[in-house]
Design an enzyme around this catalytic site. Sequence first.
Site, PDB file in Angstrom:
ATOM      1  N   LYS A  25     -55.646  -0.380  10.433  1.00  0.00           N
ATOM      2  CA  LYS A  25     -55.166   0.061  11.751  1.00  0.00           C
ATOM      3  C   LYS A  25     -55.570   1.507  12.063  1.00  0.00           C
ATOM      4  O   LYS A  25     -56.142   1.782  13.111  1.00  0.00           O
ATOM      5  CB  LYS A  25     -53.643  -0.062  11.817  1.00  0.00           C
ATOM      6  CG  LYS A  25     -53.182  -1.487  11.650  1.00  0.00           C
ATOM      7  CD  LYS A  25     -52.716  -2.071  12.957  1.00  0.00           C
ATOM      8  CE  LYS A  25     -52.453  -3.547  12.755  1.00  0.00           C
ATOM      9  NZ  LYS A  25     -52.082  -4.230  13.947  1.00  0.00           N
TER      10      LYS A  25
ATOM     11  N   GLU B   4     -47.560   5.861  17.605  1.00  0.00           N
ATOM     12  CA  GLU B   4     -48.266   5.877  18.885  1.00  0.00           C
ATOM     13  C   GLU B   4     -47.279   5.786  20.024  1.00  0.00           C
ATOM     14  O   GLU B   4     -46.147   5.338  19.854  1.00  0.00           O
ATOM     15  CB  GLU B   4     -49.345   4.792  18.974  1.00  0.00           C
ATOM     16  CG  GLU B   4     -48.962   3.425  18.489  1.00  0.00           C
ATOM     17  CD  GLU B   4     -50.020   2.364  18.704  1.00  0.00           C
ATOM     18  OE1 GLU B   4     -51.129   2.501  18.165  1.00  0.00           O
ATOM     19  OE2 GLU B   4     -49.714   1.381  19.399  1.00  0.00           O
TER      20      GLU B   4
ATOM     21  N   HIS C  41     -45.986 -12.730  20.293  1.00  0.00           N
ATOM     22  CA  HIS C  41     -47.395 -12.438  20.021  1.00  0.00           C
ATOM     23  C   HIS C  41     -48.266 -13.687  19.961  1.00  0.00           C
ATOM     24  O   HIS C  41     -49.410 -13.637  19.541  1.00  0.00           O
ATOM     25  CB  HIS C  41     -47.566 -11.633  18.717  1.00  0.00           C
ATOM     26  CG  HIS C  41     -46.771 -10.374  18.719  1.00  0.00           C
ATOM     27  ND1 HIS C  41     -47.109  -9.291  19.491  1.00  0.00           N
ATOM     28  CD2 HIS C  41     -45.627 -10.033  18.078  1.00  0.00           C
ATOM     29  CE1 HIS C  41     -46.220  -8.339  19.306  1.00  0.00           C
ATOM     30  NE2 HIS C  41     -45.306  -8.753  18.460  1.00  0.00           N
TER      31      HIS C  41
ATOM     32  N   ARG D 181     -64.127 -12.405  15.331  1.00  0.00           N
ATOM     33  CA  ARG D 181     -64.314 -13.857  15.165  1.00  0.00           C
ATOM     34  C   ARG D 181     -64.319 -14.524  16.538  1.00  0.00           C
ATOM     35  O   ARG D 181     -64.100 -13.870  17.551  1.00  0.00           O
ATOM     36  CB  ARG D 181     -63.142 -14.418  14.360  1.00  0.00           C
ATOM     37  CG  ARG D 181     -61.819 -14.044  15.016  1.00  0.00           C
ATOM     38  CD  ARG D 181     -60.639 -14.737  14.423  1.00  0.00           C
ATOM     39  NE  ARG D 181     -59.402 -14.106  14.813  1.00  0.00           N
ATOM     40  CZ  ARG D 181     -58.741 -14.341  15.936  1.00  0.00           C
ATOM     41  NH1 ARG D 181     -59.216 -15.193  16.802  1.00  0.00           N
ATOM     42  NH2 ARG D 181     -57.617 -13.720  16.215  1.00  0.00           N
TER      43      ARG D 181
END
Lengths: 498, 166
Positions: A116, A200, A235, A292
């Site tokens: 990340k 963040e 998600h 991908r």
Amino acid sequence: MIKRILIANRGEIAVRITKACREMGITSITVYSDDDRNSLHIRHADEAYYLGPSPASESYLNAKKIIELAKQVNADAIHPGYGFLSEKADFIKAVEDAGIIFIGPSSKSVELMGGKTSARKLMKEHNVPIVPGTVEPIGDLKDALKIAGEIGYPIMIKATAGGGGKGMRKVTNDKELESAFTMARSEALKAFGNADIYMEKFIEDPKHIEVQILADKFGNYIHLFERECSVQRRHQKVVEEAPSISVTPEIRERLTTAAVNAAKACGYYNAGTIEFLLDKNKNVFFLEMNTRLQVEHPVTELITGVDIVKEQIKIADDKKLEIKQEDLRILCHALECRIYAEDVENNFAPSIGQILHHRLPSGPGIRIDRGIDVLSKVSVYYDPMLSKVISYGKDRSEAIQRMKLALGAYQIVGVITNIHSFKWVLSRESFLNGTFDINFIEKEFIPLLPDKWKEYDSEEYEDVVSILSALLKNKENEFKAETQSVSSSNKWMGQRYE
Amino acid sequence: MNEYVVTLDGKKKEIKVVNESTVRIGDIEKEVIISKVNNYLYLLKIANKTYEITTQKLNEEKFRLGVDGHLFETVVRTRLKENASEVIKNKSNEPHITKIVGPMPGLVLKIFKGVGEHVEENEPIVVLEAMKMENEIRSPKSGVIKEVLLKHGSTVEKDAVILTIE
């Protein structure tokens, strides 16, 4: 030259890849587990080989076995699909080392985009806008408070090695940060074996917009415009579309430029997707890169006319991209609904079983990518996605209208699906006017569970199914009465013949 | 004439089957033609409109039906049985034991409550992992937990009794 492709996946995406192989005259080789003996991807492949027991760790995630099998059956390339081994750098490395072509990016690109903070750092260095915050793990609370002062609350604390919401916390002031800091670290350590965290800025109610890119091994990069995937639950995307109703030409320019820069930054080749958040002030922020093929690739195929899977195979086979950026146009509007085996009214519980009846919709502007047919087993071991209904039309409203018709005609018996819940989504004001964001399902649908959202169920249909139920029950009762009288007379006759 | 009571989404509909091609729903008589396509698909023509309806029999009196993208579960009883079940329902106000069964096979991730603890209706009691997802099993009613028949980390079969509540 690629002649034999082993598809290391199952379900609809394995079927999708066999189709590209067929078109290109390439032999498709699929693999299967115990529960997938009757699955559709076996029926569509030129060859199919048994891999192992149903749990994914013993079949579709068994990298060693898959590579050994690929060698045994003389496959010259492996297509990983999505999920399973598709983004595991170790696996890609092992495929490369075995002298087999991996249909995807290099293991190096995947590694660069995997971490990340390292990905955030790389993006920042290449002028890709990231969510304001840190690009290095934070050492101690003192640093954390100082950084918080710079970026401003609310703030998200995230695990460097993160995923799945673990080690993730939202804080709104110094006091909350103080207590959350230690807790997030210990949670991250427990979940990932790594306590590193970063911070963040929390983006309020953003939209999820992503850009599809293609790149060859000769440094040619193109983008295939954006997709919007804001309709999601936990998600998990539910409805996707292209283009996005909220993206103006000016925003599109910023998004696609950033996406191509991101791909260049990690020396990417093959098909990839760069995910962004679009906030209320039309700022775009890099979220992550999916190295991908994606579930929702068909909407992009429909609006551009590009076959992404065939392009993937050509790129892996050292061909130059033939498509030029200036040749690409947005030709229409496309929509995708993911059909899951889940019981929406029962807290989205997965529904498992065998498909007893299956009939596909058809008509203008409809494409179905599916992994099931009659006799397929819907197993507890795998993702509950059964198929994808994709519609396209000259504009968004035509695509929505066609989607509604297709969903109405799609018949699946054997498991409960979410098909009947889409009419609600596709009729909702905020979906239609484009103001929906990633909290749409959470804010507008979940409060209507278990059945308040079903108000559209008309009395006409209630009467129809009630009449059929009564008629079926009536027939049964009559049949029972008949067989009873038959058996009693048999008995009587039997006695007589004794 | 056979009388049936169909319950769906909490509503009750009275259907009288007059003969093979005539039914009465409430007070309205309708001409119907039923055709079986296969075990799971029927055509039902009512007046001038034909419906394609998928059906799955769930048990002796329960059907799952789909029509034009809508999904219903119906409970069908003869008038006689419906009356009887109403009587039983009214009688059953005294405490009784409810068995909670696993709605799916899965791995037990969390158990929130133990024997003797009180649960509210709709309160999560167990988390099962199936299909890569965590699924909360909620209590169908308020009461006190009498038995816990599963262990953390074990697997449960579909329809196996996992808890009883009094």
